[in-house]
Design a protein around this motif. Structure first.
Motif, mmCIF file in Angstrom:
data_model
loop_
_atom_site.group_PDB
_atom_site.id
_atom_site.type_symbol
_atom_site.label_atom_id
_atom_site.label_comp_id
_atom_site.label_asym_id
_atom_site.label_seq_id
_atom_site.Cartn_x
_atom_site.Cartn_y
_atom_site.Cartn_z
ATOM 1 N N SER A 217 0.826 -1.207 0.000
ATOM 2 C CA SER A 217 0.000 0.000 0.000
ATOM 3 C C SER A 217 0.860 1.257 0.000
ATOM 4 N N PHE A 218 0.233 2.380 -0.354
ATOM 5 C CA PHE A 218 0.906 3.677 -0.272
ATOM 6 C C PHE A 218 1.336 3.955 1.161
ATOM 7 N N LYS A 222 5.178 4.860 2.247
ATOM 8 C CA LYS A 222 5.482 6.268 2.532
ATOM 9 C C LYS A 222 6.783 6.486 3.293
ATOM 10 N N TYR A 231 4.710 7.207 -5.372
ATOM 11 C CA TYR A 231 4.320 5.798 -5.311
ATOM 12 C C TYR A 231 3.334 5.534 -6.441
ATOM 13 N N THR A 233 1.008 2.388 -8.308
ATOM 14 C CA THR A 233 0.541 1.008 -8.269
ATOM 15 C C THR A 233 -0.177 0.669 -9.567
ATOM 16 N N ILE A 240 -6.623 3.907 -3.237
ATOM 17 C CA ILE A 240 -5.550 4.613 -3.941
ATOM 18 C C ILE A 240 -6.113 5.757 -4.779
ATOM 19 N N GLN A 243 -6.440 8.483 -2.227
ATOM 20 C CA GLN A 243 -5.092 8.962 -1.881
ATOM 21 C C GLN A 243 -4.498 9.782 -3.023
ATOM 22 N N GLY A 244 -4.772 9.351 -4.253
ATOM 23 C CA GLY A 244 -4.261 10.077 -5.408
ATOM 24 C C GLY A 244 -4.800 11.489 -5.485
ATOM 25 N N THR A 247 -3.247 13.539 -2.415
ATOM 26 C CA THR A 247 -1.815 13.874 -2.532
ATOM 27 C C THR A 247 -1.532 14.769 -3.727
ATOM 28 N N LYS A 253 4.740 13.758 -0.709
ATOM 29 C CA LYS A 253 4.711 12.455 -1.376
ATOM 30 C C LYS A 253 3.395 12.235 -2.114
ATOM 31 N N LYS A 254 3.491 11.581 -3.294
ATOM 32 C CA LYS A 254 2.330 11.404 -4.155
ATOM 33 C C LYS A 254 1.972 9.925 -4.314
ATOM 34 N N ALA A 255 0.675 9.664 -4.429
ATOM 35 C CA ALA A 255 0.175 8.316 -4.713
ATOM 36 C C ALA A 255 -0.532 8.340 -6.060
#
Length: 313
Positions: A217-218, A222, A231, A233, A240, A243-244, A247, A253-255
């Motif tokens: 996982s992100f 991290k 990150y 996937t 995600i 999270q995308g 972020t 930090k980016k997902a």
């Protein structure tokens, strides 16, 4: 023509080797005699109905996204190809490559690398484009960066290791004990045996983490991402996606998740790399088309090293 069709979603047992009508091409398509195709995890996820919201319930359905073969006929709007050309490419979701003939959009095809077999060329479109577009488009990979590939011995991973080296990155490949030497031979500067070590518990940090097998996982990655690390996937889970979005707005930090888009320009870029000796395909095993059930079953075991090829012609 012979093809593998499904008449319902389900296990590998729903795959049927049957006679079906040859496809008729549209003005922007190529009629291709299929010499080889492959099995990607997305193929059996479609077969199981996991992407029903995209593929619908129109049966019978022919699966298979990747292919290589010979152009037999071109539509009236086609300008890049002619009958007799050896090509490789994709047919798009839900597929159509598990057959002796396929209708291929011109914009999803390119000339086949001249130093590859048809089976090797067919292994490229989904996996290599996923790796390329993840690292270049989403990761904005730069020379000198540190990149970790989780699942470095898989279909996407074997191409990702090689592409990251092409872009001048320092590459760490995560795989099982038996595949360490293979991943090193693809250019990885460092390898981590996931059966012995957890890369998310290390102190080393990375500019890009590509989780090519969607196993971490992100949140778990991290701590080992650099302050502005990315990150990526291969599985767009609801988590995600959220999270995308978050972020993308916030600094740091980016997902991200990758959904590859087949196109002639990127396929030609891969062809040029291969003909220059900068990238190669790793084929785990090859099955004849009529043994596709066994090929899907093997892919679902998640023990595949590189790609599974299907010989059609």
């Amino acid at each position: 023509m012979k093809a593998i069709v499904i008449r319902e979603y389900g296990s590998a047992e729903v795959l049927r080797y049957e006679d079906v009508e040859q496809p008729k091409i549209k003005p922007d398509q190529l009629l291709v005699k299929v010499y080889a195709t492959t099995v990607n995890p997305v193929d059996w996820k479609i077969r199981e109905g996991m992407l029903k919201f995209i593929t619908g319930n129109k049966f019978p359905m022919i699966l298979g996204l990747d292919l290589s073969g010979e152009v037999l006929e071109v539509g009236s709007q086609v300008t890049r190809f002619k009958p007799g050309d050896a090509i490789y490419g994709s047919v798009g979701v839900p597929g159509g490559a598990y057959a002796e003939f396929a209708a291929v959009p011109e914009k999803f095809a390119a000339l086949k690398p001249n130093n590859m077999s048809y089976e090797e060329a067919a292994s490229l479109p989904v996996a290599a484009l996923t790796a390329l577009q993840a690292l270049r488009n989403l990761g904005n990979i730069q020379s000198g960066q540190s990149v970790l590939i989780n699942g470095a011995a898989g279909g996407v991973g074997t191409f990702a290791v090689q592409l990251a080296k092409v872009f001048g990155a320092e590459v760490t490949g995560v795989c099982s004990t038996k595949n360490l030497e293979l991943v090193k031979s693809l250019g990885a500067d460092r390898t981590i045996d996931y059966t012995q070590q957890d890369f998310t518990k290390h102190t080393e940090q990375y500019d890009i983490i590509l989780d090519a097998v969607a196993k971490r996982s992100f949140a778990s990655c991290k701590p080992v991402l650099k302050p502005n690390g990315i990150y990526i996937t291969t599985l767009p889970t609801p988590d995600i996606v959220v999270q995308g979005v978050l972020t993308a707005i916030l600094p740091g930090k980016k997902a991200k998740f990758i959904l590859e888009t087949p196109n002639t320009k990127d396929l030609t870029y891969l062809k040029d790399l291969i003909e220059a000796g900068k990238m190669r395909a790793v084929i785990d095993r090859t099955y004849p088309l009529k043994e596709l059930t066994a090929a899907h079953t093997y892919s679902e075991s998640e023990r595949t090293v590189g790609k599974i090829a299907i010989a059609v012609a």
